[in-house]
Enzyme design. Structure first.
Site, PDB file in Angstrom:
ATOM      1  N   ARG A   1      30.737  10.049  38.704  1.00  0.00           N
ATOM      2  CA  ARG A   1      29.804  11.165  39.105  1.00  0.00           C
ATOM      3  C   ARG A   1      30.121  11.428  40.415  1.00  0.00           C
ATOM      4  O   ARG A   1      29.971  10.596  41.212  1.00  0.00           O
ATOM      5  CB  ARG A   1      28.457  10.863  38.792  1.00  0.00           C
ATOM      6  CG  ARG A   1      27.440  12.068  38.669  1.00  0.00           C
ATOM      7  CD  ARG A   1      26.705  12.104  39.781  1.00  0.00           C
ATOM      8  NE  ARG A   1      25.905  11.030  40.173  1.00  0.00           N
ATOM      9  CZ  ARG A   1      24.527  11.036  39.788  1.00  0.00           C
ATOM     10  NH1 ARG A   1      23.852  11.687  38.996  1.00  0.00           N
ATOM     11  NH2 ARG A   1      23.955  10.176  40.360  1.00  0.00           N
TER      12      ARG A   1
ATOM     13  N   CYS B   1      23.172  10.138  29.773  1.00  0.00           N
ATOM     14  CA  CYS B   1      23.081   9.064  30.923  1.00  0.00           C
ATOM     15  C   CYS B   1      21.938   8.944  31.632  1.00  0.00           C
ATOM     16  O   CYS B   1      21.825   8.207  32.637  1.00  0.00           O
ATOM     17  CB  CYS B   1      24.340   9.029  31.816  1.00  0.00           C
ATOM     18  SG  CYS B   1      24.340  10.729  32.761  1.00  0.00           S
TER      19      CYS B   1
ATOM     20  N   ARG C   1      27.169   6.092  39.922  1.00  0.00           N
ATOM     21  CA  ARG C   1      26.403   6.976  40.990  1.00  0.00           C
ATOM     22  C   ARG C   1      27.082   6.736  42.393  1.00  0.00           C
ATOM     23  O   ARG C   1      26.512   6.070  43.030  1.00  0.00           O
ATOM     24  CB  ARG C   1      24.950   6.881  41.040  1.00  0.00           C
ATOM     25  CG  ARG C   1      24.284   7.073  39.618  1.00  0.00           C
ATOM     26  CD  ARG C   1      22.643   6.899  40.019  1.00  0.00           C
ATOM     27  NE  ARG C   1      21.904   7.445  39.032  1.00  0.00           N
ATOM     28  CZ  ARG C   1      21.380   6.944  37.883  1.00  0.00           C
ATOM     29  NH1 ARG C   1      21.783   5.796  37.848  1.00  0.00           N
ATOM     30  NH2 ARG C   1      20.525   7.713  37.185  1.00  0.00           N
TER      31      ARG C   1
ATOM     32  N   ASN D   1      16.894  12.504  33.380  1.00  0.00           N
ATOM     33  CA  ASN D   1      15.959  12.359  34.433  1.00  0.00           C
ATOM     34  C   ASN D   1      15.788  13.735  35.263  1.00  0.00           C
ATOM     35  O   ASN D   1      14.593  14.240  35.483  1.00  0.00           O
ATOM     36  CB  ASN D   1      16.363  11.596  35.703  1.00  0.00           C
ATOM     37  CG  ASN D   1      16.778  10.091  34.931  1.00  0.00           C
ATOM     38  OD1 ASN D   1      16.430   9.886  34.028  1.00  0.00           O
ATOM     39  ND2 ASN D   1      17.832   9.417  35.589  1.00  0.00           N
TER      40      ASN D   1
ATOM     41  N   ARG E   1      10.180  14.445  39.898  1.00  0.00           N
ATOM     42  CA  ARG E   1      10.353  13.202  39.356  1.00  0.00           C
ATOM     43  C   ARG E   1       9.781  11.930  40.204  1.00  0.00           C
ATOM     44  O   ARG E   1       9.558  10.862  39.771  1.00  0.00           O
ATOM     45  CB  ARG E   1      11.605  12.922  38.780  1.00  0.00           C
ATOM     46  CG  ARG E   1      12.692  12.876  40.003  1.00  0.00           C
ATOM     47  CD  ARG E   1      14.148  13.004  39.222  1.00  0.00           C
ATOM     48  NE  ARG E   1      14.857  11.638  39.161  1.00  0.00           N
ATOM     49  CZ  ARG E   1      16.055  11.718  39.185  1.00  0.00           C
ATOM     50  NH1 ARG E   1      16.730  12.671  38.921  1.00  0.00           N
ATOM     51  NH2 ARG E   1      16.752  10.334  38.823  1.00  0.00           N
TER      52      ARG E   1
ATOM     53  N   GLU F   1      21.924  18.884  33.565  1.00  0.00           N
ATOM     54  CA  GLU F   1      20.535  18.447  34.247  1.00  0.00           C
ATOM     55  C   GLU F   1      19.676  19.494  34.490  1.00  0.00           C
ATOM     56  O   GLU F   1      18.586  19.179  35.049  1.00  0.00           O
ATOM     57  CB  GLU F   1      20.968  17.686  35.528  1.00  0.00           C
ATOM     58  CG  GLU F   1      22.022  16.637  35.695  1.00  0.00           C
ATOM     59  CD  GLU F   1      22.195  15.911  36.804  1.00  0.00           C
ATOM     60  OE1 GLU F   1      21.480  15.111  36.696  1.00  0.00           O
ATOM     61  OE2 GLU F   1      22.862  16.317  37.795  1.00  0.00           O
TER      62      GLU F   1
END
Ligand code: PEP
Ligand code: MG
Length: 591
Positions: A342, A512, A306, A464, A475, A441
């Site tokens: 990423r 992931c 990240r 997520n 979230r 995502e």
């Protein structure tokens, strides 16, 4: 009465986000836009509180001067004088001297003292019947908030200076606050807000700091210095516990550590199912410090780096050189395994001062992630050039987050080509042939996965966000955390669509998101066609263990069964029963 004098026993239940048990003293960090709690200090703390207050004034002055410079540079009307009024107020004798007096004579914290003084100044202005002075009431309010925010921020930084174990108690902690924590001192944290997959929670797990979030009112009931038990396994918090409770939780802590030690022994297992199918198990990383733990837990490379954490807690953007050097370090640390970088995924709950982001009503649905990169191509290309150059190591691949469809992917790919052209022009060496992937995502990307696969070398599902967007729940919002259901049949169907598309296109697909590191989900993911799982290193041993116990055939049967179900509860109960019956003790024995 000052709250320090009232110390009742209180038990609360929140959302456990990072396992572990801690017994320690509470360190209160209130990030709310409300009055700070009344806190009494010891005489020996006076000097420290006064210098904290002065540092916050200095920080506020620097910020205001920067705002003024920005106004002037951008010709934003005649607003500079408003800043001058604020700067003058910062020097106000009453503001400074009276705050110091309350700290010194009344032994109150700097936050509380400042708040009292702001109230008095406002009263003074309010008593004058004049428009100019009533406007100044607003100014002093804003200024007070600015200094208070800086005071709180400084306290977060000052956590390093504490010499005993503390449990940080906050209304909310940003991922930046969490990244700054010194794990030697901060033994755990609890917050009023937050959800399981907020980045603050993700970082807590990465750093191994036990944490419970979503407690709603913990900052109202805790006073700095209270003794606390934090159980990050069950989400229970006990403030001012009894002696028996302390003994009980010390025992529970011992059991948990033994359980972890046992799990550690699975690190060296091959990531292979009982019937011999190899699954790639990789690590997720955010901070350079994590380099040390990747191999220890038996990761086969990094499945998600990240990179936005490179941009946080600083005022200037990382340079191309810094990108290059950082990626090279990670690539070398995992070689010959792969590093999956990423690209910048800011916005939502991750904010960097150096990247222009306006406050938005719905940040999760706003200008975040790849959208922001496409709007700020120079920032994006600087990172891409760094990645491409580090790519001469050959074990690096790049992936784009939050792509919602092919149009957006095309834009990102075009900028990647531009970055290459710029490097060619400069005569720099880089990897012209780097594998490019897309994170799935957003539900629209899952539904269009077949088309996306035509343009990329791999997919990685960010569950997520996929869950957040498929189920329309924020979230990081504790009020809707009960709806955050990884096993919702809609989520499982989206995963299946993506996995089917990748298989037809003959490209690899990974997960992931946090689902990858929870053994409750492993067999379902495998059965749906996932071949690679990337998670925080600490979760790797337990996932290797479940892989070594179950067969692929069993995984396929389970996933076929759950795809027929209508609710997340049905799926959850089915898979939990299955695991409990077939592998007693597999799920955390302390739960
Ligand atoms: C995800 O969304 O699942 C993911 C891995 O990315 P992040 O948690 O950083 O949004
Ligand atoms: Mg995401």
């Amino acid at each position: 009465m000052p709250s320090r004098l009232v110390r009742p026993r209180v038990e609360l239940k929140g959302i456990p986000v990072s396992p572990g048990i801690v017994i320690g003293r509470a360190y209160l960090v209130d990030r709310r836009k409300v009055k700070p709690p009344e806190q009494i200090i010891e005489p020996e703390q006076v000097e420290g509180e006064i210098s904290r207050f002065h540092a916050a004034i200095e920080e506020s002055r620097d910020q205001l001067l920067a705002v003024k410079k920005h106004y002037e540079a951008n010709n934003v009307g005649d607003y500079g004088y408003l800043v001058d009024v604020n700067l003058l107020m910062l020097k106000d004798n009453m503001l400074v001297k009276e705050t110091e007096r309350i700290i010194k004579d009344e032994l109150h914290s700097a936050d509380w003292a400042l708040w009292q003084v702001i109230g008095k100044i406002k009263e003074l202005f309010g008593g004058i019947d004049d428009e100019y002075f009533s406007d100044r009431q607003n100014d002093i309010d804003h200024l007070g908030e600015r200094i208070l925010r800086n005071l709180v921020g400084l306290r977060v930084k000052m956590i390093k200076d504490i010499s005993e174990d503390v449990i940080v108690v906050a209304h909310d902690l940003s991922p930046m606050d969490t990244a700054q924590m010194d794990v030697k001192m901060v033994k755990g944290f609890v917050t009023d807000l937050g959800g399981r997959t907020s980045h603050t929670a993700i970082l807590a797990r990465a750093l191994g700091i036990p944490a419970t979030v979503g407690l709603e009112h913990v900052t109202d009931v805790v006073t700095g210095g209270d003794q606390m038990i934090l159980d990050g396994i069950s989400g229970t918090i006990i403030i001012n516990p009894t002696g028996e409770e302390v003994t009980l939780y010390r025992e529970r802590d011992k059991q948990y550590k033994e359980f972890l030690k046992e799990l550690d022994s699975y690190s060296g297992l091959p990531a292979r199912t009982l019937d011999g199918v190899n699954i790639k198990v990789c690590a997720n990383v955010e901070l350079i410090e994590e380099i040390k733990t990747i191999k220890r837990y038996g990761a086969e490379g990094i499945g998600l780096y990240r990179t936005e954490f490179l941009y946080l807690n600083r005022d200037e953007l990382p340079t191309e050189e810094e990108h290059y050097e950082t990626y090279l370090k990670f690539a070398e640390a995992v070689a010959p395994e792969r590093l999956t970088i990423r690209t910048l995924d800011l916005g939502g709950d991750k904010v960097a001062h150096s990247v222009p982001l306006e406050e938005e009503a719905n940040p999760a649905l706003g200008l975040r992630s790849i959208r922001l990169c496409l709007k700020e191509p120079e920032i994006f290309k600087t990172q891409l050039r760094g990645i491409l150059r580090a790519g001469v190591k050959k074990n690096i691949r790049v992936m784009f987050p939050m792509v919602s469809g092919v149009w957006e992917l095309n834009q990102a790919l075009a900028l990647l080509e531009e970055a290459k052209a710029e490097l060619r022009e400069r005569g720099d060496i880089f990897n012209d042939d780097m594998d490019v992937g897309v994170m799935i995502e957003v539900p629209s990307a899952a539904l269009m996965a077949d088309k996306i696969c035509e343009k990329v070398d791999f997919l990685s599902i960010g569950t997520n966000d996929l869950i957040q967007y498929a189920l329309a729940i924020d979230r990081v919002n504790e009020h809707v955390a009960y709806l955050y259901e990884p096993l919702h049949p809609a989520v499982l169907r989206l995963i299946k669509i993506s996995a089917d598309a990748a298989r037809s296109a003959g490209i690899p697909i990974a997960v992931c998101g946090e689902m990858a590191g929870d053994e409750l989900y492993t067999l379902i993911l495998l059965g749906l066609g996932i071949e690679e799982l990337s998670m925080h290193s600490v979760s790797i041993p337990k996932i290797k263990r479940v892989l070594s116990l179950a067969s692929m055939e069993e995984a396929r049967e389970i996933s076929a069964e759950v795809l027929k179900m209508a609710t997340a509860t049905e799926v959850h109960d089915f898979v939990e029963d299955h695991l409990k019956q077939k592998f007693p003790g597999l799920l955390d024995p302390l739960q």
